[in-house]
Design a protein around this motif. Structure first.
Motif, PDB file in Angstrom:
ATOM      1  N   SER A  49       0.815  -1.215   0.000  1.00 22.02           N
ATOM      2  CA  SER A  49       0.000   0.000   0.000  1.00 22.02           C
ATOM      3  C   SER A  49       0.850   1.268   0.000  1.00 22.02           C
ATOM      4  O   SER A  49       0.452   2.285  -0.575  1.00 22.02           O
ATOM      5  CB  SER A  49      -0.940   0.001   1.212  1.00 22.02           C
ATOM      6  N   ASP A  68      -7.906  -5.192  -0.016  1.00 20.66           N
ATOM      7  CA  ASP A  68      -8.470  -5.852   1.164  1.00 20.66           C
ATOM      8  C   ASP A  68      -8.659  -4.787   2.242  1.00 20.66           C
ATOM      9  O   ASP A  68      -8.085  -3.700   2.154  1.00 20.66           O
ATOM     10  CB  ASP A  68      -7.530  -6.953   1.660  1.00 20.66           C
ATOM     11  N   ASP A  69      -9.442  -5.095   3.245  1.00 21.13           N
ATOM     12  CA  ASP A  69      -9.636  -4.158   4.350  1.00 21.13           C
ATOM     13  C   ASP A  69      -8.856  -4.543   5.601  1.00 21.13           C
ATOM     14  O   ASP A  69      -8.923  -3.829   6.600  1.00 21.13           O
ATOM     15  CB  ASP A  69     -11.124  -4.023   4.694  1.00 21.13           C
ATOM     16  N   ASP A  70      -8.101  -5.659   5.558  1.00 25.74           N
ATOM     17  CA  ASP A  70      -7.361  -6.106   6.739  1.00 25.74           C
ATOM     18  C   ASP A  70      -5.858  -5.856   6.666  1.00 25.74           C
ATOM     19  O   ASP A  70      -5.263  -5.416   7.643  1.00 25.74           O
ATOM     20  CB  ASP A  70      -7.617  -7.589   7.001  1.00 25.74           C
ATOM     21  N   CYS A  75      -8.133   6.166   3.006  1.00 26.94           N
ATOM     22  CA  CYS A  75      -8.680   5.054   2.214  1.00 26.94           C
ATOM     23  C   CYS A  75      -8.294   5.182   0.745  1.00 26.94           C
ATOM     24  O   CYS A  75      -8.161   6.278   0.217  1.00 26.94           O
ATOM     25  CB  CYS A  75     -10.203   5.034   2.310  1.00 26.94           C
ATOM     26  N   TYR A 113      -9.528   4.544  -3.103  1.00 24.40           N
ATOM     27  CA  TYR A 113     -10.802   4.507  -3.819  1.00 24.40           C
ATOM     28  C   TYR A 113     -10.580   3.947  -5.214  1.00 24.40           C
ATOM     29  O   TYR A 113      -9.630   4.335  -5.897  1.00 24.40           O
ATOM     30  CB  TYR A 113     -11.414   5.906  -3.906  1.00 24.40           C
ATOM     31  N   SER A 133     -15.816   2.268  -4.649  1.00 23.22           N
ATOM     32  CA  SER A 133     -15.628   1.551  -3.382  1.00 23.22           C
ATOM     33  C   SER A 133     -14.353   2.006  -2.703  1.00 23.22           C
ATOM     34  O   SER A 133     -13.398   2.418  -3.359  1.00 23.22           O
ATOM     35  CB  SER A 133     -15.561   0.040  -3.617  1.00 23.22           C
ATOM     36  N   GLU A 134     -14.330   1.920  -1.378  1.00 22.68           N
ATOM     37  CA  GLU A 134     -13.126   2.275  -0.633  1.00 22.68           C
ATOM     38  C   GLU A 134     -12.501   1.035  -0.018  1.00 22.68           C
ATOM     39  O   GLU A 134     -13.202   0.089   0.338  1.00 22.68           O
ATOM     40  CB  GLU A 134     -13.422   3.322   0.431  1.00 22.68           C
ATOM     41  N   TRP A 135     -11.172   1.065   0.071  1.00 22.31           N
ATOM     42  CA  TRP A 135     -10.394  -0.055   0.593  1.00 22.31           C
ATOM     43  C   TRP A 135      -9.327   0.482   1.531  1.00 22.31           C
ATOM     44  O   TRP A 135      -8.776   1.551   1.302  1.00 22.31           O
ATOM     45  CB  TRP A 135      -9.729  -0.823  -0.553  1.00 22.31           C
ATOM     46  N   SER A 136      -8.998  -0.297   2.545  1.00 18.68           N
ATOM     47  CA  SER A 136      -7.951   0.098   3.486  1.00 18.68           C
ATOM     48  C   SER A 136      -6.555  -0.215   2.959  1.00 18.68           C
ATOM     49  O   SER A 136      -5.598   0.491   3.268  1.00 18.68           O
ATOM     50  CB  SER A 136      -8.155  -0.609   4.830  1.00 18.68           C
TER      51      SER A 136
END
Length: 81
Positions: A8, A27-29, A54, A56, A61-64
């Protein structure tokens, strides 16, 4: 210790540089979870921005977490046809 950007962090740097669309495993984790094959239920998205903590995608949609990936076409030879 390496200063090489990855995961990221790399996606954020690419967006800051001005890249407009970055294909990513999302993913969000965690970055690690983004790169795992969840029984064929993995998620990829075209990331277009990072704001308020976040990522986008082009669909809104948003993702971490968003890890840049390469997407390449399969050749006839690879498909064994």
């Amino acid at each position: 210790m390496s200063n090489e950007l990855k995961g990221s962090d790399l996606t954020r740097a690419m967006l800051a540089r001005g890249d407009k669309q970055i294909w990513c495993a999302v993913d969000d984790d965690s970055d690690e979870q983004a790169m795992m094959d969840h029984c064929g239920n993995d998620f990829t998205a075209c990331i277009v921005s990072f704001k308020n903590g976040c990522f986008y995608c082009s669909g809104g949609s948003e993702w971490s977490f968003a890890v840049p990936i390469k997407i390449v076409a399969v050749t006839q030879h690879e498909a064994k046809l």
